[in-house]
Every structure is written in C-alpha cells, then in structure tokens.
Design a protein around this motif. Structure first.
Motif, PDB file in Angstrom:
ATOM      1  N   GLY A 115       3.899   2.428   2.391  1.00 27.19           N
ATOM      2  CA  GLY A 115       4.822   3.510   2.096  1.00 27.19           C
ATOM      3  C   GLY A 115       4.248   4.866   2.437  1.00 27.19           C
ATOM      4  N   GLY A 116       5.025   5.671   3.160  1.00 32.58           N
ATOM      5  CA  GLY A 116       4.549   6.999   3.543  1.00 32.58           C
ATOM      6  C   GLY A 116       5.700   7.932   3.863  1.00 32.58           C
ATOM      7  N   THR A 117       5.372   9.186   4.111  1.00 27.88           N
ATOM      8  CA  THR A 117       6.367  10.216   4.416  1.00 27.88           C
ATOM      9  C   THR A 117       6.591  10.301   5.926  1.00 27.88           C
ATOM     10  N   PRO A 118       7.669  10.971   6.360  1.00 28.44           N
ATOM     11  CA  PRO A 118       7.875  11.156   7.792  1.00 28.44           C
ATOM     12  C   PRO A 118       6.701  11.849   8.477  1.00 28.44           C
ATOM     13  N   LEU A 150       0.857  -1.187   0.000  1.00 31.94           N
ATOM     14  CA  LEU A 150       0.000   0.000   0.000  1.00 31.94           C
ATOM     15  C   LEU A 150       0.894   1.238   0.000  1.00 31.94           C
ATOM     16  N   ASP A 151       0.871   1.967  -1.094  1.00 34.59           N
ATOM     17  CA  ASP A 151       1.696   3.171  -1.213  1.00 34.59           C
ATOM     18  C   ASP A 151       0.813   4.404  -1.068  1.00 34.59           C
ATOM     19  N   GLU A 152       1.463   5.556  -0.972  1.00 36.52           N
ATOM     20  CA  GLU A 152       0.752   6.833  -0.821  1.00 36.52           C
ATOM     21  C   GLU A 152      -0.124   6.831   0.427  1.00 36.52           C
ATOM     22  N   MET A 153       0.398   6.274   1.524  1.00 37.66           N
ATOM     23  CA  MET A 153      -0.356   6.256   2.778  1.00 37.66           C
ATOM     24  C   MET A 153      -0.609   7.654   3.327  1.00 37.66           C
ATOM     25  N   VAL A 154       0.109   8.643   2.777  1.00 41.20           N
ATOM     26  CA  VAL A 154      -0.098  10.021   3.208  1.00 41.20           C
ATOM     27  C   VAL A 154      -1.536  10.475   2.946  1.00 41.20           C
ATOM     28  N   ASN A 155      -2.255   9.766   2.077  1.00 38.51           N
ATOM     29  CA  ASN A 155      -3.654  10.130   1.836  1.00 38.51           C
ATOM     30  C   ASN A 155      -4.507   9.981   3.092  1.00 38.51           C
ATOM     31  N   LEU A 156      -4.089   9.135   4.033  1.00 35.59           N
ATOM     32  CA  LEU A 156      -4.799   9.052   5.317  1.00 35.59           C
ATOM     33  C   LEU A 156      -4.494  10.290   6.159  1.00 35.59           C
ATOM     34  N   TYR A 157      -3.266  10.751   6.115  1.00 34.87           N
ATOM     35  CA  TYR A 157      -2.859  11.967   6.818  1.00 34.87           C
ATOM     36  C   TYR A 157      -3.642  13.173   6.309  1.00 34.87           C
ATOM     37  N   LYS A 158      -3.997  13.147   5.021  1.00 36.70           N
ATOM     38  CA  LYS A 158      -4.684  14.286   4.414  1.00 36.70           C
ATOM     39  C   LYS A 158      -6.151  14.397   4.818  1.00 36.70           C
ATOM     40  N   LEU A 159      -6.733  13.318   5.350  1.00 37.42           N
ATOM     41  CA  LEU A 159      -8.157  13.360   5.704  1.00 37.42           C
ATOM     42  C   LEU A 159      -8.415  14.445   6.736  1.00 37.42           C
ATOM     43  N   THR A 160      -9.377  15.304   6.462  1.00 38.40           N
ATOM     44  CA  THR A 160      -9.674  16.382   7.407  1.00 38.40           C
ATOM     45  C   THR A 160     -10.444  15.885   8.625  1.00 38.40           C
ATOM     46  N   SER A 161     -11.151  14.787   8.481  1.00 35.45           N
ATOM     47  CA  SER A 161     -11.953  14.245   9.576  1.00 35.45           C
ATOM     48  C   SER A 161     -11.090  13.376  10.489  1.00 35.45           C
ATOM     49  N   SER A 162     -10.966  13.783  11.759  1.00 34.41           N
ATOM     50  CA  SER A 162     -10.182  12.982  12.708  1.00 34.41           C
ATOM     51  C   SER A 162     -10.828  11.615  12.928  1.00 34.41           C
ATOM     52  N   GLN A 163     -12.145  11.551  12.849  1.00 35.33           N
ATOM     53  CA  GLN A 163     -12.842  10.273  13.021  1.00 35.33           C
ATOM     54  C   GLN A 163     -12.472   9.306  11.896  1.00 35.33           C
ATOM     55  N   ALA A 164     -12.426   9.806  10.667  1.00 40.02           N
ATOM     56  CA  ALA A 164     -12.063   8.964   9.524  1.00 40.02           C
ATOM     57  C   ALA A 164     -10.608   8.522   9.630  1.00 40.02           C
ATOM     58  N   ARG A 165      -9.721   9.455  10.013  1.00 40.90           N
ATOM     59  CA  ARG A 165      -8.309   9.087  10.167  1.00 40.90           C
ATOM     60  C   ARG A 165      -8.145   8.005  11.230  1.00 40.90           C
TER      61      ARG A 165
END
Length: 440
Positions: free
Chosen positions: A286-289, A244-259
C-alpha cells in the motif's frame, strides 16, 4: 432495538469500530459493517486469493491518497484471505523497518510480520506457534496411519525444503521444535520459534540454542517468506498473503542508494510473481500516488519497475483495467460516503435517538464547504469528525445536532508525503499534524 441487519454486530466489534474510527485508524474487527463501494476492486482481489490457494501467486500495489482508505481496503482483503484458509503476515514499513537494509531494518520488518502472523482461528496475530504445532500434529497423524516413526515422517515432509534457498536451516529448526515437543523441552521449542520469528540477532546465539549456523537476516527476508509460504501449505493451509503498508517510507529515504536497493528487492518479488516462480504466495503493498509515480524518488524512478507498473494506455476516459499489478482506489462518491455515515450511525445509535438523514446531509454539506471535494475523496477525517459528533450527542442529551454542525472543524488529510528519513541516522522529520477538532 438495533436496526434490521445490525443484530449480528457484537458489542466487542462495536467498541473496536468506534474507538478505531475516533482515532482515525482502521478497525480490525467488524469491517463488513462499514464497507461501502469498490465492489469491482474487491472482486478482483478475491480472484487473487483464489489463485494463491490454487498454487499460483499474486502481487498488487494498492495506490490511493492519504486517508482514501488504502489500509481499510488491505485489511478487508486480509479478512477475505483468512476466510479462504490462507495465512497472513502484515506489517507497516517504518524508518526502522524496510524491505532491504544492512543495519537490521529488513530483519526488523520480518520480525514484525512474523509477530503479526494470523490464521482464521487466530486473526489478531501471534499464530506462528499454532501453525508449527499443526504441522507437528499432522506429522503424528500421518505416522500413525502409516505405522512409521513420527520423526521419519516429519523429516520426509521437510525433505524438499533443502532444495530451497535457506531451506536446510529452516527444516532443521522445525525438526528441533519437534524434538522439543517430544521431550517436553519448552526452552528448545521457544528457541525454535524465536528463530522463525527472526529474533536472533547473531549466528553465535542461534548455534548455541539450536545448533544451526544461520539466522534470518537482512539479506534473506524474501527467501524466508517463500519458505514460510511452503511451510504453511505443509501445515494444511492454502498459502501465504504478505501485506506491507506505508510503503511511502521508502519514498522518504534521503539516500538514493538505499531507495534503489529497496526498489530492486521489489523488482525481484514482482518478477518472481509475474514469471510464476513463486507458489502459494501473494503480496499487497500500500502506498500513495507519489510513492508510485514520482520519477525522482518513487517506484517510477527505477526504470525496470516503471515499465512493469505502467498503466494500460487504453484504460482512459472512464475505462478501467484491474488486471495489472497496480490497483488505484477509486474515490468514494458522495453517495458512497452518505451510506458510510449511515452505517456508522447504525453502529453508534439506537433507532429511538438516531440522527435523521437531514443531519447527515447537513454534515456533508458543512464538510464540503470547509475542504471541498476532499471530504469524500479522502474520507478518514470526515468519518472521524462524524464519530466525534455522535459521541458528543450521546453524552449531552439536551444538545441538538443542528446546533453543533457549524462548530465542527475538519481539514483535508494531507499526510506526510514529504517527510524524509535520513539513512545515516534513521531520524525522521515531522510533517504537519492533521486537524480534526470539535468545539462546543
């Protein structure tokens, strides 16, 4: 004539490498021709592949800056897994694809992984049908050896699936595929494959096509990954690797509940692996720091994950520990980048017209002047600009490389870490585009 060591490079691989590097993406073919550095990290991940093959499990978070080579590294491990007889399922997370959701995004991620399912003989994806066929064929062979009905043997081999979550319906779908195989009913076989790929949106459609009452939905994605790992082993493979790459898309979620719901699912996977509850199953994420360490929106914002993913406090002052779940990709050294550019040069140029080493050094010095040490810490833009340079030289025989070096414009690869996804709409704001240009 190609230089020594490059004779095995096929024209198809060369074209794929050049086109991918020009676009700033990772080539799926010929990675061995451009791989440099990170020997210890690769050795550690190879051990993981062996552990999965032996019935164990593994999970690794591949952490690196944008453009540092995370996707390249993950694809390299993907090829290692294929060579070792594993099945791989890789996909990128996106606003409409995530690990946990309630609006079909998790099922969308599973469907993408299933479409990309690959084996050694079908490394480019689309191998699900051949895996199922291999299982059925083995059932035929076992039945002939035992002088028993094929249907009885297949039911016997699927019997233990019914003890697993979702396993009864999974086994029933495989049996329906076998029925279609025996009777020549291609429509039934196609429906079974659609179910296995997570493409049925409603239970009504699945019941009408296959007679089963459930489908792969948002709540059952991880359970079906475990079922798939058990199934590929029954089909004669060594295990399953999920990337699973681009895991940063979870970081981008504005909803804390969704994250948090997604992080809770990651915690479930992590616990299963660390406690030995998963078999023949591995994960690469895969994700960023920022995705890992940000205490407000990253994995570290979820206390249980932070405690499990924290760094070894003794791994400081140049000491490393690669045994934990987190693998931080070390930066390439300038020497590594020189070797990488030389590899690209060998791929794109013949000996007769090859750039001299002086040109590579001048190119690296120019990049250093423009963006500092980022030119080797995040080499994607640097490599793309170098490929552009070689392409211009190839198509303009009268031009000297020394006349072009100063005309290259290259910027630091900052990525889109702060791009946000609104959970209510799925809309994504746009970050700054990377600048990679070449002016004559």
């Amino acid at each position: 004539m190609r230089r020594a060591g490059m004779s095995k490079l096929k024209p198809r691989e060369r074209d794929a490498i050049v086109q991918a590097l020009r676009a700033g993406v990772v080539p799926k073919l010929g990675l061995r021709h451009i791989q440099v550095g990170r020997v210890r990290e690769i050795e550690e991940l190879v051990k993981d592949m062996d552990r999965i093959s032996d019935g164990g499990s593994a999970i690794r978070f591949i952490i690196g800056e944008y453009g540092s080579g995370k996707t390249f590294f993950m694809n390299l491990i993907r090829l290692v897994a294929l060579e070792k007889g594993l099945v791989v399922m890789f996909a990128d997370l996106a606003p409409d694809r995530r690990i946990h959701a309630t609006g079909g995004q998790a099922r969308g991620l599973y469907a993408e992984m299933a479409r990309n399912l690959s084996t050694r003989t079908k490394p480019d994806g689309g191998a699900l049908a051949s895996v199922v066929e291999r299982f059925v064929s083995q059932g035929h062979r076992d039945a002939e050896e035992r002088d028993a009905p094929t249907g009885s043997v297949i039911r016997e081999r699927l019997g233990h699936f019914e003890e697993l979550t979702g396993g009864f319906e999974f086994a029933e779908v495989i049996r329906r595929y076998w029925e279609g195989h025996e009777t020549g009913d291609d429509e039934l076989k196609s429906a079974a494959l659609r179910w296995l790929r997570g493409e049925f949106a409603t239970r009504t459609d699945a019941r009408k096509a296959l007679g089963v009452r459930t489908i792969i939905d948002d709540t059952s994605v991880y359970d079906h990954l475990k079922l798939m790992s058990a199934f590929v082993c029954e089909a004669g493979y060594k295990g399953l690797l999920v990337g699973l790459d681009e895991m940063v898309n979870l970081y981008k979620l504005t909803s804390s509940q969704a994250r948090n719901a997604n992080y809770e699912q990651i915690l479930r996977i992590l616990n299963d692996v660390l406690q030995g509850s998963a078999e023949n199953l591995g994960f690469l994420m895969g994700g960023t720091p920022e995705f890992l360490m940000n205490t407000r929106r990253g994995l570290y914002s979820y206390e249980a994950l932070q405690s499990r993913l924290a760094e070894n406090t003794f791994a400081r002052d140049g000491l490393v520990d690669l045994s934990g779940p987190v693998v931080r990709l070390a930066s390439l050294t300038p020497e590594d980048l020189f070797v990488l550019l030389a590899n690209v040069r060998r791929i794109m140029q013949d000996d007769a017209g090859a750039l001299p080493d002086d040109a590579l050094e001048a190119f690296m010095a120019h990049c250093s002047d423009r963006i500092g040490e980022a030119y080797f810490r995040t080499p994607r833009n640097t490599v793309t600009a170098f490929v552009n340079l070689l392409s211009v030289l190839e198509q303009n025989p009268g031009v000297e490389w020394s006349d072009l070096i100063e005309k290259i414009e290259v910027s630091e690869d900052r990525g889109e870490d702060m791009t946000e996804v609104d959970e209510s709409t799925g809309a994504e704001t746009t970050g700054d585009d990377d600048l990679i240009s070449f002016k004559l």
